[in-house]
Scaffold this motif. Structure first.
Motif, PDB file in Angstrom:
ATOM      1  N   UNK A 105       7.378   7.629  -6.241  1.00  0.00           N
ATOM      2  CA  UNK A 105       8.232   8.700  -6.728  1.00  0.00           C
ATOM      3  C   UNK A 105       8.609   9.588  -5.546  1.00  0.00           C
ATOM      4  N   UNK A 106       9.179  10.746  -5.807  1.00  0.00           N
ATOM      5  CA  UNK A 106       9.696  11.569  -4.716  1.00  0.00           C
ATOM      6  C   UNK A 106       8.627  12.042  -3.745  1.00  0.00           C
ATOM      7  N   UNK A 107       7.421  12.302  -4.221  1.00  0.00           N
ATOM      8  CA  UNK A 107       6.414  12.885  -3.339  1.00  0.00           C
ATOM      9  C   UNK A 107       5.222  11.979  -3.039  1.00  0.00           C
ATOM     10  N   UNK A 108       4.985  10.959  -3.852  1.00  0.00           N
ATOM     11  CA  UNK A 108       3.815  10.110  -3.622  1.00  0.00           C
ATOM     12  C   UNK A 108       4.128   8.636  -3.792  1.00  0.00           C
ATOM     13  N   UNK A 109       3.216   7.856  -3.250  1.00  0.00           N
ATOM     14  CA  UNK A 109       3.250   6.403  -3.399  1.00  0.00           C
ATOM     15  C   UNK A 109       1.890   6.001  -3.952  1.00  0.00           C
ATOM     16  N   UNK A 110       1.873   5.208  -4.997  1.00  0.00           N
ATOM     17  CA  UNK A 110       0.621   4.687  -5.527  1.00  0.00           C
ATOM     18  C   UNK A 110       0.434   3.295  -4.938  1.00  0.00           C
ATOM     19  N   UNK A 111      -0.738   3.063  -4.341  1.00  0.00           N
ATOM     20  CA  UNK A 111      -0.988   1.779  -3.685  1.00  0.00           C
ATOM     21  C   UNK A 111      -2.344   1.219  -4.101  1.00  0.00           C
ATOM     22  N   UNK A 112      -2.447  -0.100  -3.937  1.00  0.00           N
ATOM     23  CA  UNK A 112      -3.718  -0.800  -3.982  1.00  0.00           C
ATOM     24  C   UNK A 112      -3.966  -1.320  -2.575  1.00  0.00           C
ATOM     25  N   UNK A 113      -5.185  -1.161  -2.101  1.00  0.00           N
ATOM     26  CA  UNK A 113      -5.568  -1.684  -0.786  1.00  0.00           C
ATOM     27  C   UNK A 113      -6.671  -2.709  -1.021  1.00  0.00           C
ATOM     28  N   UNK A 114      -6.390  -3.944  -0.665  1.00  0.00           N
ATOM     29  CA  UNK A 114      -7.350  -5.014  -0.953  1.00  0.00           C
ATOM     30  C   UNK A 114      -7.591  -5.883   0.277  1.00  0.00           C
TER      31      UNK A 114
END
Length: 141
Positions: free
Chosen positions: A130-139
């Motif tokens: 979105x405009x202010x954040x990124x949701x990630x998975x780190x694997x």
């Protein structure tokens, strides 16, 4: 530009110093001058000799501090510790699974920083943006 590769322990040392309010300029100057006595008061358990060893190659040391680094091999605990040291991201900000961290909400600068230091055994998958954040998975893998 190719980043210099350092050990996880070297990264811990650098990020611990930084997380205690020591600027890159101070880190470079005091290490090159072998003058870390003031740091010993706030970080009495750290051995600063390793920084002095790295700084024997002044250009290499300056590049690591100013341009960043890539860690040779990051463990799960190493990743968690670096997230906390470097970005103040603790375990309440993600879900840990056997092979990684899920649903980590970070900003673009944090994403760039993680991508920079993370060793090749890890992958970052963007889940949502979105405009202010990124949701990630780190694997791993």
């Amino acid at each position: 530009m190719t980043l210099n590769r350092i050990s996880l322990m070297d990264a811990y040392l650098i990020e611990t110093v930084r997380s205690n309010g020591i600027s890159n300029d101070e880190l470079i100057q005091k290490t090159l001058n072998k003058d870390q006595n003031a740091w010993k008061e706030i970080l009495p358990k750290l051995n600063f000799e390793r920084l002095v060893e790295i700084a024997e190659d002044e250009e290499l040391f300056k590049s690591i501090i100013e341009d960043g680094y890539k860690i040779k091999f990051v463990t799960m605990n190493g990743l968690k510790n670096l997230l906390k040291l470097k970005f103040q991201i603790d375990e309440s900000k993600y879900h840990q699974i056997e092979n990684g961290l899920l649903d980590l909400d970070i900003n673009e600068d944090q994403l760039a920083g993680i991508k920079q230091f993370l060793s090749d055994n890890w992958q970052i998958h963007e889940i949502e943006r979105n405009q202010s954040t990124v949701k990630v998975n780190i694997t791993v893998g």
